[in-house]
Design an enzyme around this catalytic site. Structure first.
Site, PDB file in Angstrom:
ATOM      1  N   ASP A  21      -2.450  53.165  75.672  1.00  0.00           N
ATOM      2  CA  ASP A  21      -1.163  52.272  75.731  1.00  0.00           C
ATOM      3  C   ASP A  21       0.138  52.434  76.196  1.00  0.00           C
ATOM      4  OD1 ASP A  21       0.661  50.782  73.660  1.00  0.00           O
ATOM      5  OD2 ASP A  21       0.477  53.321  72.337  1.00  0.00           O
ATOM      6  N   ASP A  23       3.078  52.339  75.932  1.00  0.00           N
ATOM      7  CA  ASP A  23       4.593  52.397  75.211  1.00  0.00           C
ATOM      8  C   ASP A  23       4.523  53.536  74.308  1.00  0.00           C
ATOM      9  OD1 ASP A  23       6.898  52.958  73.914  1.00  0.00           O
ATOM     10  OD2 ASP A  23       5.923  51.091  72.134  1.00  0.00           O
ATOM     11  N   GLU A 269      14.482  78.321  75.438  1.00  0.00           N
ATOM     12  CA  GLU A 269      14.594  79.814  75.652  1.00  0.00           C
ATOM     13  C   GLU A 269      13.517  80.048  76.400  1.00  0.00           C
ATOM     14  OE1 GLU A 269      13.657  81.392  71.821  1.00  0.00           O
ATOM     15  OE2 GLU A 269      12.615  79.556  70.513  1.00  0.00           O
TER      16      GLU A 269
END
Length: 345
Positions: A21, A23, A269
């Protein structure tokens, strides 16, 4: 056998083709959707962080507008919201998944997968589907196919339990687990990536790096990097860190939600792999991120989390000595500093 494959990750099922898929998997349309909704909601003093995404996936434009207006308590009608926001999506040449009344039924039915298998001249049972949405996973399973879910919704993997496998991102896909040829771009347990650059003054974090973990991190504010963070999946990365007054150092970093601590926001971080005698809050820190190590994960105990972080350190330290990565140590961006931060050094 791929170095990333072990008896703990045995062959799942032979597949002869892959159906993606587009998208939300190969194309980062979710980032564009987030940018548009973030900008719109900011006018009302609201903040979009993507966690409501699962409530609008598979909805028609009107249904999605109702959800957002009600969820955020916006002082406008759903029709007014849709009329103002939907053209913004069209201007970016995208249609949010399910936000088109004419294609929503086909988008989330199994017909598209069966049609793809037919055109590939493959049996559905031999197809491997890669999907990012819950309705898409359901449709792939209804087509009789194996499905790998790459959730586009942060911290909602439990909603994808019908999938045969759940990945943090496509970076973690191991085709050999499905009998397909393995990727050959992993080197010394690391994946080279297109370098990306972030920088800013070091800010105080949650105060648990040194105190709880014994691992002092140099946190950066995410306020200016919302779009960039949406483009890069949560996980452990590594690269080089530059402090204009101190030099350049090896660095390993986490980007994400830190599921062990159940963060409510996505954080950056970095852990500079050097022993510093003093804190450097407020100093300009520039990062060049050059590789990926592993996905973000939760851990059963604090001890297991600390052990894994130190393993990440060892992997990063070894990898950064390779010419592929070491060449970025001389990137001029690392020792660049903004005027406001250079003046007080």
């Amino acid at each position: 056998m791929s170095p990333r494959t072990s008896m703990a990750n045995p062959l799942k099922k032979l597949a002869s083709c892959v159906i993606l898929d587009l998208d939300g998997t190969l194309l980062n349309t979710d980032g564009i959707v987030g940018d548009i909704l973030r900008g719109f909601l900011s006018k009302y003093g609201k903040q979009w962080d993507g966690r409501e995404a699962h409530k609008i996936v598979g909805k028609t434009p009107k249904e999605a507008a109702v959800v957002i207006v009600e969820e955020y308590g916006l002082p406008c009608l759903a029709d007014e919201f849709a009329a103002e926001v939907y053209p913004l999506f069209s201007s970016q040449n995208i249609i949010p998944k399910g936000w088109n009344d004419q294609i929503v039924m086909f988008e989330f039915s199994n017909l598209r997968f069966l049609e793809a298998a037919k055109r590939l001249k493959k049996e559905p049972s031999s197809c491997l589907v890669i999907e990012d949405s819950i309705p898409g996973v359901t449709a792939g399973k209804a087509a009789g196919m194996e499905v790998v879910a790459v959730p586009s919704i942060p911290k909602q993997t439990h909603l994808y339990e019908s999938a045969d496998d759940i990945l943090n991102s496509l970076l973690d896909l191991q085709p050999e687990k499905w009998g397909l040829p393995p990727f050959k771009d992993w080197i010394e347990c690391t994946l080279p990536i297109e370098p990306w650059y972030i920088g800013g003054p070091v800010v105080k974090g949650f105060g648990r790096g040194s105190k709880v973990l014994g691992i002092p991190t140099a946190n950066l504010s995410t306020s200016n990097y919302a779009s960039l963070l949406s483009e890069h999946v949560s996980g452990v990365y590594f690269g080089w860190a530059g402090l204009s007054s101190r030099g350049v150092f090896k660095m390993v970093m986490s980007i994400g939600w830190n599921p062990y601590f159940n963060n409510t926001e996505k954080t950056i971080e970095p852990w500079l792999l050097h022993e510093f005698e003093e804190d450097f809050y407020g100093e300009e820190l520039n990062l060049v991120i050059v590789g990926y190590i592993r996905p973000e994960a939760n851990f059963p105990s604090l001890e297991s989390l600390i052990t894994k972080i130190h393993e990440d350190r060892r992997i990063a330290e070894r990898a950064l000595d390779l010419p592929l990565y070491s060449k970025y140590k001389d990137d001029p961006y690392l020792l660049r500093c903004s005027d406001s931060n250079c003046n007080h050094l």
